[in-house]
Design an enzyme around this catalytic site. Structure first.
Site, PDB file in Angstrom:
ATOM      1  N   GLU A  57       0.775  -1.180   0.026  1.00  0.00           N
ATOM      2  CA  GLU A  57       0.105   0.330  -0.144  1.00  0.00           C
ATOM      3  C   GLU A  57       0.811   1.434   0.055  1.00  0.00           C
ATOM      4  O   GLU A  57       0.591   2.077  -0.360  1.00  0.00           O
ATOM      5  CB  GLU A  57      -0.526  -0.215   1.366  1.00  0.00           C
ATOM      6  CG  GLU A  57      -1.566   1.158   1.054  1.00  0.00           C
ATOM      7  CD  GLU A  57      -2.704   1.345   2.221  1.00  0.00           C
ATOM      8  OE1 GLU A  57      -3.260   0.050   2.883  1.00  0.00           O
ATOM      9  OE2 GLU A  57      -3.363   2.676   2.480  1.00  0.00           O
ATOM     10  N   ARG A  70      -7.347   2.731  13.994  1.00  0.00           N
ATOM     11  CA  ARG A  70      -8.135   1.702  13.208  1.00  0.00           C
ATOM     12  C   ARG A  70      -7.997   0.598  14.112  1.00  0.00           C
ATOM     13  O   ARG A  70      -9.088  -0.341  14.725  1.00  0.00           O
ATOM     14  CB  ARG A  70      -8.073   0.585  11.995  1.00  0.00           C
ATOM     15  CG  ARG A  70      -9.290  -0.657  12.029  1.00  0.00           C
ATOM     16  CD  ARG A  70      -8.963  -0.874  10.009  1.00  0.00           C
ATOM     17  NE  ARG A  70      -8.915  -0.038   9.256  1.00  0.00           N
ATOM     18  CZ  ARG A  70     -10.572   0.161   8.079  1.00  0.00           C
ATOM     19  NH1 ARG A  70     -11.871  -0.814   9.664  1.00  0.00           N
ATOM     20  NH2 ARG A  70     -10.813   0.569   7.459  1.00  0.00           N
ATOM     21  N   GLU A 120     -10.505  -8.774   4.304  1.00  0.00           N
ATOM     22  CA  GLU A 120      -9.548  -8.297   5.013  1.00  0.00           C
ATOM     23  C   GLU A 120     -10.432  -9.050   6.696  1.00  0.00           C
ATOM     24  O   GLU A 120     -10.258 -10.287   7.545  1.00  0.00           O
ATOM     25  CB  GLU A 120      -9.542  -6.500   5.973  1.00  0.00           C
ATOM     26  CG  GLU A 120      -8.437  -6.060   5.673  1.00  0.00           C
ATOM     27  CD  GLU A 120      -8.634  -4.642   5.927  1.00  0.00           C
ATOM     28  OE1 GLU A 120      -9.535  -3.364   5.313  1.00  0.00           O
ATOM     29  OE2 GLU A 120      -7.316  -4.241   5.540  1.00  0.00           O
TER      30      GLU A 120
HETATM   31  N1  MTE Z   1      -6.064 -11.664  -1.642  1.00  0.00           N
HETATM   32  C1  MTE Z   1      -5.000 -11.767  -2.244  1.00  0.00           C
HETATM   33  N2  MTE Z   1      -5.630 -13.147  -2.537  1.00  0.00           N
HETATM   34  N3  MTE Z   1      -4.206 -10.862  -2.203  1.00  0.00           N
HETATM   35  C2  MTE Z   1      -4.191 -10.026  -1.724  1.00  0.00           C
HETATM   36  O1  MTE Z   1      -2.740  -9.058  -1.713  1.00  0.00           O
HETATM   37  N4  MTE Z   1      -4.740  -8.493   0.339  1.00  0.00           N
HETATM   38  C3  MTE Z   1      -6.116  -8.375   1.315  1.00  0.00           C
HETATM   39  C4  MTE Z   1      -6.990  -8.499   0.971  1.00  0.00           C
HETATM   40  N5  MTE Z   1      -6.961  -9.742  -0.303  1.00  0.00           N
HETATM   41  C5  MTE Z   1      -5.045  -9.489  -0.261  1.00  0.00           C
HETATM   42  C6  MTE Z   1      -6.520 -10.449  -0.884  1.00  0.00           C
HETATM   43  C7  MTE Z   1      -6.041  -7.041   2.097  1.00  0.00           C
HETATM   44  S1  MTE Z   1      -4.697  -6.526   2.823  1.00  0.00           S
HETATM   45  C8  MTE Z   1      -7.138  -5.940   1.371  1.00  0.00           C
HETATM   46  S2  MTE Z   1      -7.359  -4.837   1.964  1.00  0.00           S
HETATM   47  C9  MTE Z   1      -8.124  -6.471   0.171  1.00  0.00           C
HETATM   48  O2  MTE Z   1      -7.847  -7.930  -0.185  1.00  0.00           O
HETATM   49  C10 MTE Z   1      -7.964  -5.618  -0.987  1.00  0.00           C
HETATM   50  O3  MTE Z   1      -8.196  -5.799  -1.894  1.00  0.00           O
HETATM   51  P1  MTE Z   1     -10.277  -5.778  -1.806  1.00  0.00           P
HETATM   52  O4  MTE Z   1      -9.941  -3.904  -1.151  1.00  0.00           O
HETATM   53  O5  MTE Z   1     -10.475  -5.761  -2.944  1.00  0.00           O
HETATM   54  O6  MTE Z   1     -11.418  -6.338  -0.797  1.00  0.00           O
HETATM   55  N1  HPA Z   2      -7.810   1.028   6.115  1.00  0.00           N
HETATM   56  C1  HPA Z   2      -6.486   0.233   5.304  1.00  0.00           C
HETATM   57  N2  HPA Z   2      -5.709   0.832   4.761  1.00  0.00           N
HETATM   58  C2  HPA Z   2      -5.893   2.733   4.802  1.00  0.00           C
HETATM   59  C3  HPA Z   2      -6.809   3.096   5.517  1.00  0.00           C
HETATM   60  C4  HPA Z   2      -7.350   2.316   5.902  1.00  0.00           C
HETATM   61  O1  HPA Z   2      -8.063   2.440   7.422  1.00  0.00           O
HETATM   62  N3  HPA Z   2      -6.395   4.353   5.725  1.00  0.00           N
HETATM   63  C5  HPA Z   2      -5.513   4.679   5.100  1.00  0.00           C
HETATM   64  N4  HPA Z   2      -5.154   3.520   4.374  1.00  0.00           N
HETATM   65 MO1  MOS Z   3      -5.410  -3.708   3.346  1.00  0.00          MO
HETATM   66  S1  MOS Z   3      -4.414  -3.759   5.000  1.00  0.00           S
HETATM   67  O1  MOS Z   3      -5.840  -2.426   3.216  1.00  0.00           O
HETATM   68  O2  MOS Z   3      -3.874  -3.182   2.112  1.00  0.00           O
END
Ligand code: MTE
Ligand code: HPA
Ligand code: MOS
Length: 751
Positions: free
Chosen positions: A226, A304, A705
């Site tokens: 990120e 958070r 998550e």
């Molecule tokens: N799933 C896979 N296969 N690979 C990833 O890197 N990242 C996780 C989750 N699932 C991830 C994953 C994290 S930390 C987040 S915040 C969300 O996917 C981000 O994607 P989304 O917002 O589409 O759920």
């Molecule tokens: N979640 C994940 N990533 C972020 C957030 C959050 O709430 N705020 C800023 N970056």
């Molecule tokens: Mo997920 S820790 O918000 O990339």
């Protein structure tokens, strides 16, 4: 619908950073990392390294035309050290050579003299010395001090959670190419293309409009990309800018493990107060977050932690304070759950300790205090709760009472093997906690041949977001998926993207795709109405054909597109979405920060070998609140993957830094992650489907998550098994629960 990437994944044809064909003349970079965790740089001698065969240039902070700064939230992180180093592995210089081997060989020849300063690795020590990243924050509801005095039971303790290595399969990396006019194109393995663009622009001293960032997909990010994909991309951009040649850097696994930050470890204190009927009346917690050497995303992670410090419970009197503590470790960062899991572990520890002290099962306290619709979280948002329904479904569908009896029976019949069972309810807020980040855009083109091309700010990292974007376009336009192409994520097509994070990517970008497609559809319906001489309200599209009053017309999708083109109607749309209703007042720490919450319950059973301390996870049975799922395959994958990643954090993944701040668990031989043998023998998963309106895309709640936190249940199931063997064990609340720790717990005694 299956994930659209499965076909190319299984054939090995999916393109990651390292699969992009390199252009002729490409150079390779390598970072020279600090060999000590804290000190003053006396001398950095690059003369000999610069003479090594194949070396083209060695860049230091002196070569930065713009700002030597990549801090995301706070400008406290230089791209390259100037006079001081703050962590082991901090970049000192960037070597650029004809081959990667030549670059690494030259790194070895750089001479560094550093006068050592004291190293802090412990967050409590950092707090004592006043080393805070940001001022502490406190969330307050009611008056916990007063309420504690009225409690029948007041229990205090400490809880510790360790960090976690992201271990994305694809390591960090980037590839930058010079474009005419001193502009740069960057391919980056990043969750945040705009962060890369912004920092590259700042470091090069040029405008963002001159930096194009393009992302096809990541081999996993999990939060680790990120913010922390930025530096490698900026290094490559800086070198390409100076040398007018393409520059690539793809980190080795050990470099990646050593130089990048991880999940923030926390060391916390808690006091919980209950009345004689086991209602939790008051809760006080103090969190010490180990931020590492600079802010990175830690202040947001900290926030958070506070949002989720009461997990899925209603507690009328809460005081929770969190400190972000500066230590001499690589800056810690986002990791699936983003501080939420760290906060939730502490309230679970408090409840378990209270249960043990009072002499009741933890499940009784947990169930009794689940938050209900209409009750308030400490930050003022009112819950629309699925906590109790998920818990009840877990009890009913999985015969949890029968499971509890079986565990008791087993434990009464076995002396050297003990089973443990736990319930783990979860509650996770969906939206970036920083309200302005909750926006997204989509660009949709319908081409003259009727095919569709969709761009969004979403980054595919295995979570299946591209498939969900495709589904949205396909449903709104009533087109088969093969007619729709999802583009790479590119800052020239979509600007000012929020990172793909906070589980909100599909909601934010999906809503933007929906708005864009509806706008195009509205125009097409108008065209169809005029071509077919029908009322707009009577027209709908289905299976690539225009229908009038429910009957197929002679007009096909392709002919409709042609007609629209001839009539000079726009076949493209750029749409913007911003989550409605969000607000938060940081001065009061109150507001409505989340679009909605995701709930669920996991029931976990484990068997501990009480001679050796090793254990098996027998089953994890989950009821998960999906709203109304738009893709069952993907959601199942996310729930199972999140669970196993959470189990890894809670049981076996053990990050070890020595006193000098050097990472000792720096390879897969010393850092154990779950493999196929560590997955629970049985994972059962049922959806809690609801009809309520929510703000999720197609009412399909975010899933990325929240499931990670089911893994916390494994920790407490193991703890319960240890207690079944040795009720006077002095095992505390410190994760991970490695087999070593289990063994010590089995044979330790409270003094
Ligand atoms: N799933 C896979 N296969 N690979 C990833 O890197 N990242 C996780 C989750 N699932 C991830 C994953 C994290 S930390 C987040 S915040 C969300 O996917 C981000 O994607 P989304 O917002 O589409 O759920
Ligand atoms: N979640 C994940 N990533 C972020 C957030 C959050 O709430 N705020 C800023 N970056
Ligand atoms: Mo997920 S820790 O918000 O990339």
């Amino acid at each position: 619908m299956q994930n659209i990437d499965t076909y190319t994944h299984t054939r090995g044809e999916s393109v990651y950073l390292d699969d992009i064909p390199v252009t002729r003349g490409t150079l390779y970079g390598a970072v020279c990392p600090s060999p000590s965790a804290h000190g003053i740089i006396r001398n950095l001698d690059i003369a000999e390294a610069g003479q090594m065969p194949g070396v083209v240039k060695i860049l230091t902070y002196r070569d930065i035309p713009g700002k030597n700064q990549i801090g995301g939230i706070i400008p406290d992180e230089p791209l390259m050290a100037e006079t001081k180093v703050h962590y082991h592995g901090m970049p000192l210089a960037f070597v650029v050579a004809e081959t990667a081997e030549a670059a690494y060989a030259a790194v070895q020849k750089i001479r560094i003299d550093i006068d050592a300063l004291p190293v802090i690795t412990d967050p409590r020590e950092a707090r004592e010395k006043g080393e805070l990243i940001v001022p502490p924050r406190t969330f307050r509801l009611g008056d916990s001090g007063k309420a504690m005095k009225e409690c029948a039971y007041v229990i205090s303790g400490t809880a510790e959670t360790n960090g976690q290595e992201h271990l994305y399969i694809e390591t960090q990396g980037a590839y930058a190419l010079p474009v005419e006019g001193g502009h740069i194109k960057i391919y980056s393995s990043t969750q945040g293309p705009t962060a890369v663009q912004r920092h590259a622009a700042d470091v090069l001293g040029i405008s963002m409009s001159r930096i194009e960032v393009d992302v096809t997909r990541l081999g996993g990010g999990f939060g680790g990309k990120e913010d922390q994909a930025t530096s490698w991309a900026v290094f490559c951009a800086l070198a390409a800018f100076h040398l007018k040649r393409p520059v690539k850097y793809s980190l080795h696994r050990m470099e990646d493990m050593r130089m990048t930050g991880k999940r923030n470890p926390y060391s916390s204190d808690f006091t919980i107060g209950l009345d004689k009927d086991l209602n939790i009346l008051a809760y006080e917690a103090t969190f010490h977050q180990n931020a590492g050497a600079s802010a990175d995303l830690s202040p947001a992670v900290l926030e958070r932690t506070l949002f989720h410090c009461t997990n899925s419970y209603y507690i009328p009197h809460v005081t929770a304070t969190a400190y972000s503590c500066r230590t001499n470790l690589p800056p810690n960062t986002a990791f699936r759950g983003f501080g939420g899991p760290q906060g939730m572990f502490v309230i679970e520890a408090a409840i378990h300790k209270a249960a043990e002290t009072i002499g009741v099962p933890a499940t009784v306290i947990q169930q009794k205090n689940l938050i209900a619709t209409g009750q308030q979280f400490p930050y003022g948002q009112v819950a629309v709760s699925e906590a109790a329904p998920c818990w009840k479904k877990a009890v009913d569908s999985y015969d949890a009472n029968g499971m509890i009896r079986e565990v008791e029976q087993f434990n009464s019949e076995n002396r050297l093997k003990k089973k443990g069972l736990s319930f783990m309810p979860i509650c996770f807020g969906i939206s970036f906690t920083k309200t302005p980040m909750n926006q997204a855009r989509a660009l949709v083109h319908v081409y003259a041949d009727g095919s569709v091309n969709v761009s969004t700010g979403a980054v595919e990292m295995g979570q299946g977001v591209n498939t969900k974007m495709l589904q949205v376009a396909s449903v709104v336009l009533s087109l088969p998926v093969h007619r729709i192409k999802i583009n790479t994520t590119n800052t020239y097509r979509i600007a000012n993207t929020s990172p793909s994070a906070a589980s909100a990517t599909a909601d934010l970008n999906g809503k933007a795709v929906e708005i864009a497609c509806r706008a195009i559809l509205d125009r097409l319906i108008e065209v169809a109405a005029s071509v077919l001489n029908a009322g707009k309200a009577d027209i709908h599209l289905q299976d690539e054909r225009v229908y009038v009053s429910g009957q197929p017309s002679p007009l096909s999708w392709n002919e409709l597109i042609q007609a629209a083109y001839i009539k000079r109607v726009s076949l493209s749309e750029h749409a913007h979405y911003a989550t409605p209703g969000l607000h938060f007042d940081g001065t009061k720490e109150k507001g409505h920060p989340f679009a909605y919450h995701v709930y669920g319950t996991a029931v976990t059973t484990v068997t501990v070998d009480c001679v050796r301390g090793i254990y098996d996870i027998d089953s994890v049975k989950i009821i998960h609140d999906v709203g109304s799922t738009m893709n069952e395959n993907i959601d199942r994958g996310q729930i199972e993957g999140g669970l196993v990643q959470g189990i890894g954090w809670m049981t076996m993944e053990e990050i070890v830094y020595d006193r000098e701040g050097r990472l000792r668990s720096n390879a897969l031989s010393t850092y154990k992650v779950p493999d196929i043998y560590s997955v629970p023998a049985e994972i059962s998963l049922q959806f809690n489907e609801t009809e309520n309106d929510n703000l999720a895309i197609f009412r399909s709640k975010a899933v990325g998550e929240p499931p990670l936190m089911y893994g916390i249940g494994t920790y407490f199931a193991l703890r319960n098994a240890i207690k079944a063997f040795n009720p006077s064990s002095n095992i505390g609340y410190s994760a991970p629960m490695t087999p070593e720790k289990v063994l010590m717990g089995l044979y330790s005694h409270r003094s």
